[in-house]
Design a protein around this motif. Structure first.
Motif, PDB file in Angstrom:
ATOM      1  N   TYR A   1       9.752   0.917  -4.904  1.00  0.00           N
ATOM      2  CA  TYR A   1       9.621  -0.537  -4.804  1.00  0.00           C
ATOM      3  C   TYR A   1       9.888  -1.212  -6.036  1.00  0.00           C
ATOM      4  O   TYR A   1       9.840  -2.470  -6.106  1.00  0.00           O
ATOM      5  CB  TYR A   1       9.011  -0.891  -3.450  1.00  0.00           C
ATOM      6  CG  TYR A   1       9.437  -0.480  -2.296  1.00  0.00           C
ATOM      7  CD1 TYR A   1      10.422  -0.949  -1.388  1.00  0.00           C
ATOM      8  CD2 TYR A   1       8.648   0.837  -1.883  1.00  0.00           C
ATOM      9  CE1 TYR A   1      10.577  -0.322  -0.131  1.00  0.00           C
ATOM     10  CE2 TYR A   1       9.035   1.377  -0.672  1.00  0.00           C
ATOM     11  CZ  TYR A   1       9.879   0.804   0.269  1.00  0.00           C
ATOM     12  OH  TYR A   1      10.235   1.442   1.424  1.00  0.00           O
ATOM     13  N   PHE A   2       8.784  -0.764  -6.986  1.00  0.00           N
ATOM     14  CA  PHE A   2       8.461  -1.543  -8.171  1.00  0.00           C
ATOM     15  C   PHE A   2       9.917  -1.945  -9.053  1.00  0.00           C
ATOM     16  O   PHE A   2       9.740  -2.958  -9.480  1.00  0.00           O
ATOM     17  CB  PHE A   2       7.324  -0.676  -8.956  1.00  0.00           C
ATOM     18  CG  PHE A   2       6.635  -1.828 -10.163  1.00  0.00           C
ATOM     19  CD1 PHE A   2       6.067  -2.693  -9.794  1.00  0.00           C
ATOM     20  CD2 PHE A   2       7.214  -1.426 -11.137  1.00  0.00           C
ATOM     21  CE1 PHE A   2       5.635  -3.426 -10.624  1.00  0.00           C
ATOM     22  CE2 PHE A   2       6.619  -2.132 -12.479  1.00  0.00           C
ATOM     23  CZ  PHE A   2       5.889  -3.014 -12.230  1.00  0.00           C
ATOM     24  N   PRO A   3      10.541  -0.823  -9.503  1.00  0.00           N
ATOM     25  CA  PRO A   3      11.522  -1.184 -10.773  1.00  0.00           C
ATOM     26  C   PRO A   3      12.176  -2.492 -10.364  1.00  0.00           C
ATOM     27  O   PRO A   3      12.663  -2.800  -9.230  1.00  0.00           O
ATOM     28  CB  PRO A   3      12.222   0.070 -10.704  1.00  0.00           C
ATOM     29  CG  PRO A   3      11.263   1.211 -10.327  1.00  0.00           C
ATOM     30  CD  PRO A   3      10.642   0.466  -9.171  1.00  0.00           C
TER      31      PRO A   3
ATOM     32  N   PRO B   1      12.183  -5.952  -5.617  1.00  0.00           N
ATOM     33  CA  PRO B   1      11.278  -5.303  -6.624  1.00  0.00           C
ATOM     34  C   PRO B   1       9.793  -5.680  -6.652  1.00  0.00           C
ATOM     35  O   PRO B   1       9.602  -6.865  -5.944  1.00  0.00           O
ATOM     36  CB  PRO B   1      11.936  -5.888  -8.071  1.00  0.00           C
ATOM     37  CG  PRO B   1      12.191  -7.010  -7.816  1.00  0.00           C
ATOM     38  CD  PRO B   1      12.910  -7.078  -6.188  1.00  0.00           C
ATOM     39  N   GLY B   2       9.137  -4.981  -6.861  1.00  0.00           N
ATOM     40  CA  GLY B   2       7.638  -5.544  -7.326  1.00  0.00           C
ATOM     41  C   GLY B   2       6.820  -4.720  -6.328  1.00  0.00           C
ATOM     42  O   GLY B   2       5.559  -5.041  -6.417  1.00  0.00           O
ATOM     43  N   GLY B   3       7.193  -3.940  -5.393  1.00  0.00           N
ATOM     44  CA  GLY B   3       6.289  -3.564  -4.342  1.00  0.00           C
ATOM     45  C   GLY B   3       5.384  -2.471  -4.818  1.00  0.00           C
ATOM     46  O   GLY B   3       5.720  -1.644  -5.914  1.00  0.00           O
ATOM     47  N   ASP B   4       4.198  -2.583  -4.582  1.00  0.00           N
ATOM     48  CA  ASP B   4       3.206  -1.642  -5.131  1.00  0.00           C
ATOM     49  C   ASP B   4       2.711  -0.683  -4.196  1.00  0.00           C
ATOM     50  O   ASP B   4       1.549  -0.075  -4.037  1.00  0.00           O
ATOM     51  CB  ASP B   4       1.858  -2.381  -5.336  1.00  0.00           C
ATOM     52  CG  ASP B   4       1.074  -2.993  -4.347  1.00  0.00           C
ATOM     53  OD1 ASP B   4       1.508  -2.902  -3.350  1.00  0.00           O
ATOM     54  OD2 ASP B   4       0.168  -3.670  -4.375  1.00  0.00           O
TER      55      ASP B   4
ATOM     56  N   VAL C   1       2.744   7.610  -9.974  1.00  0.00           N
ATOM     57  CA  VAL C   1       3.845   8.211 -10.436  1.00  0.00           C
ATOM     58  C   VAL C   1       3.621   9.723 -10.723  1.00  0.00           C
ATOM     59  O   VAL C   1       4.436  10.298 -10.517  1.00  0.00           O
ATOM     60  CB  VAL C   1       4.487   7.144 -11.566  1.00  0.00           C
ATOM     61  CG1 VAL C   1       5.603   8.113 -12.272  1.00  0.00           C
ATOM     62  CG2 VAL C   1       5.143   5.974 -11.162  1.00  0.00           C
ATOM     63  N   ALA C   2       2.363   9.838 -11.280  1.00  0.00           N
ATOM     64  CA  ALA C   2       2.392  11.245 -11.693  1.00  0.00           C
ATOM     65  C   ALA C   2       1.990  12.102 -10.285  1.00  0.00           C
ATOM     66  O   ALA C   2       2.549  13.083 -10.078  1.00  0.00           O
ATOM     67  CB  ALA C   2       0.741  11.357 -12.220  1.00  0.00           C
TER      68      ALA C   2
ATOM     69  N   VAL D   1       5.659   7.872   5.305  1.00  0.00           N
ATOM     70  CA  VAL D   1       4.339   7.360   5.075  1.00  0.00           C
ATOM     71  C   VAL D   1       4.669   6.425   3.951  1.00  0.00           C
ATOM     72  O   VAL D   1       5.265   6.903   2.907  1.00  0.00           O
ATOM     73  CB  VAL D   1       3.251   8.335   4.763  1.00  0.00           C
ATOM     74  CG1 VAL D   1       3.468   9.231   3.713  1.00  0.00           C
ATOM     75  CG2 VAL D   1       1.937   7.747   4.857  1.00  0.00           C
ATOM     76  N   ASP D   2       4.021   5.515   3.788  1.00  0.00           N
ATOM     77  CA  ASP D   2       3.961   4.550   2.545  1.00  0.00           C
ATOM     78  C   ASP D   2       2.523   4.679   1.989  1.00  0.00           C
ATOM     79  O   ASP D   2       1.466   4.357   2.605  1.00  0.00           O
ATOM     80  CB  ASP D   2       4.242   2.985   2.991  1.00  0.00           C
ATOM     81  CG  ASP D   2       5.663   2.903   3.241  1.00  0.00           C
ATOM     82  OD1 ASP D   2       6.652   3.561   2.882  1.00  0.00           O
ATOM     83  OD2 ASP D   2       5.922   1.734   4.297  1.00  0.00           O
ATOM     84  N   LEU D   3       2.543   4.905   0.739  1.00  0.00           N
ATOM     85  CA  LEU D   3       1.340   5.230  -0.080  1.00  0.00           C
ATOM     86  C   LEU D   3       1.168   4.100  -1.275  1.00  0.00           C
ATOM     87  O   LEU D   3       1.946   4.009  -2.030  1.00  0.00           O
ATOM     88  CB  LEU D   3       1.052   6.547  -0.863  1.00  0.00           C
ATOM     89  CG  LEU D   3       1.054   7.761   0.216  1.00  0.00           C
ATOM     90  CD1 LEU D   3       1.280   8.979  -0.592  1.00  0.00           C
ATOM     91  CD2 LEU D   3       0.061   7.608   1.452  1.00  0.00           C
ATOM     92  N   SER D   4       0.196   3.138  -1.086  1.00  0.00           N
ATOM     93  CA  SER D   4       0.111   2.232  -1.938  1.00  0.00           C
ATOM     94  C   SER D   4      -0.627   2.452  -3.050  1.00  0.00           C
ATOM     95  O   SER D   4      -1.716   3.349  -2.963  1.00  0.00           O
ATOM     96  CB  SER D   4      -0.398   0.833  -1.563  1.00  0.00           C
ATOM     97  OG  SER D   4      -0.663  -0.146  -2.253  1.00  0.00           O
ATOM     98  N   TYR D   5      -0.517   2.018  -4.348  1.00  0.00           N
ATOM     99  CA  TYR D   5      -1.349   2.034  -5.420  1.00  0.00           C
ATOM    100  C   TYR D   5      -2.144   0.770  -5.925  1.00  0.00           C
ATOM    101  O   TYR D   5      -2.546   0.666  -7.067  1.00  0.00           O
ATOM    102  CB  TYR D   5      -0.638   2.763  -6.698  1.00  0.00           C
ATOM    103  CG  TYR D   5       0.732   1.988  -7.013  1.00  0.00           C
ATOM    104  CD1 TYR D   5       0.743   1.063  -7.870  1.00  0.00           C
ATOM    105  CD2 TYR D   5       1.999   2.505  -6.662  1.00  0.00           C
ATOM    106  CE1 TYR D   5       1.940   0.505  -8.293  1.00  0.00           C
ATOM    107  CE2 TYR D   5       3.117   1.973  -6.629  1.00  0.00           C
ATOM    108  CZ  TYR D   5       3.159   0.741  -7.589  1.00  0.00           C
ATOM    109  OH  TYR D   5       4.150   0.473  -8.008  1.00  0.00           O
ATOM    110  N   ARG D   6      -2.160  -0.114  -4.996  1.00  0.00           N
ATOM    111  CA  ARG D   6      -2.856  -1.560  -5.082  1.00  0.00           C
ATOM    112  C   ARG D   6      -4.282  -1.238  -5.646  1.00  0.00           C
ATOM    113  O   ARG D   6      -5.010  -0.331  -4.872  1.00  0.00           O
ATOM    114  CB  ARG D   6      -2.556  -2.043  -3.885  1.00  0.00           C
ATOM    115  CG  ARG D   6      -3.054  -3.596  -4.071  1.00  0.00           C
ATOM    116  CD  ARG D   6      -2.953  -4.282  -2.716  1.00  0.00           C
ATOM    117  NE  ARG D   6      -1.404  -4.194  -2.174  1.00  0.00           N
ATOM    118  CZ  ARG D   6      -1.162  -4.061  -1.259  1.00  0.00           C
ATOM    119  NH1 ARG D   6      -1.959  -3.730  -0.078  1.00  0.00           N
ATOM    120  NH2 ARG D   6       0.211  -3.955  -1.038  1.00  0.00           N
TER     121      ARG D   6
END
Length: 118
Positions: free
Chosen positions: A57-59, A85-88, A36-37, A17-22
């Motif tokens: 994907y972010f760093p 990089p940059g994925g949320d 991240v927590a 599963v992909d969980l976004s924090y957008r």
């Protein structure tokens, strides 16, 4: 599966599963810090949850990945995951045995996240 015609992705098999924090209108308090927590709790309980892999994907420069085989993060030095990089969002994969048993999943999540409503 991306780049592999005829093969099912781990998402299609129910193992990922992909969980976004957008931050959106529906989720105005969503943010990377909270995601991240959550991610850290999941990794700390990797064995109980059947966790095999997490992708972040972010760093910069190319994202990072955690795998059960090394119990550690690896920062990628070249493009290895699409969207970095940059994925949320974070990508989580569980073992086939865990994915194949709704009762195992439920029991594991109830142990690790006791505050989840029944």
């Amino acid at each position: 599966m991306r780049g592999t015609p005829g093969s099912l992705s781990v998402h299609a098999t129910g193992r990922a599963v992909d969980l976004s924090y957008r931050n959106t209108e529906q989720h105005p308090t969503a943010n990377r810090k909270s995601a991240v927590a959550f991610l850290n709790i999941v990794i700390a309980n990797a064995n109980a949850l059947g966790l095999e892999c997490v992708l972040d994907y972010f760093p910069q420069k190319f994202g990072r990945g955690w795998q059960c085989t090394r119990q550690a993060w690896k920062s990628y030095s070249k493009p290895e995951i699409h969207g970095a990089p940059g994925g949320d969002w974070h990508h989580y994969e569980i073992s086939p045995a865990m994915a194949d048993s709704a009762s195992l999943i439920k029991q594991a999540f109830q142990r690790v996240f006791a505050e989840i409503p029944q």
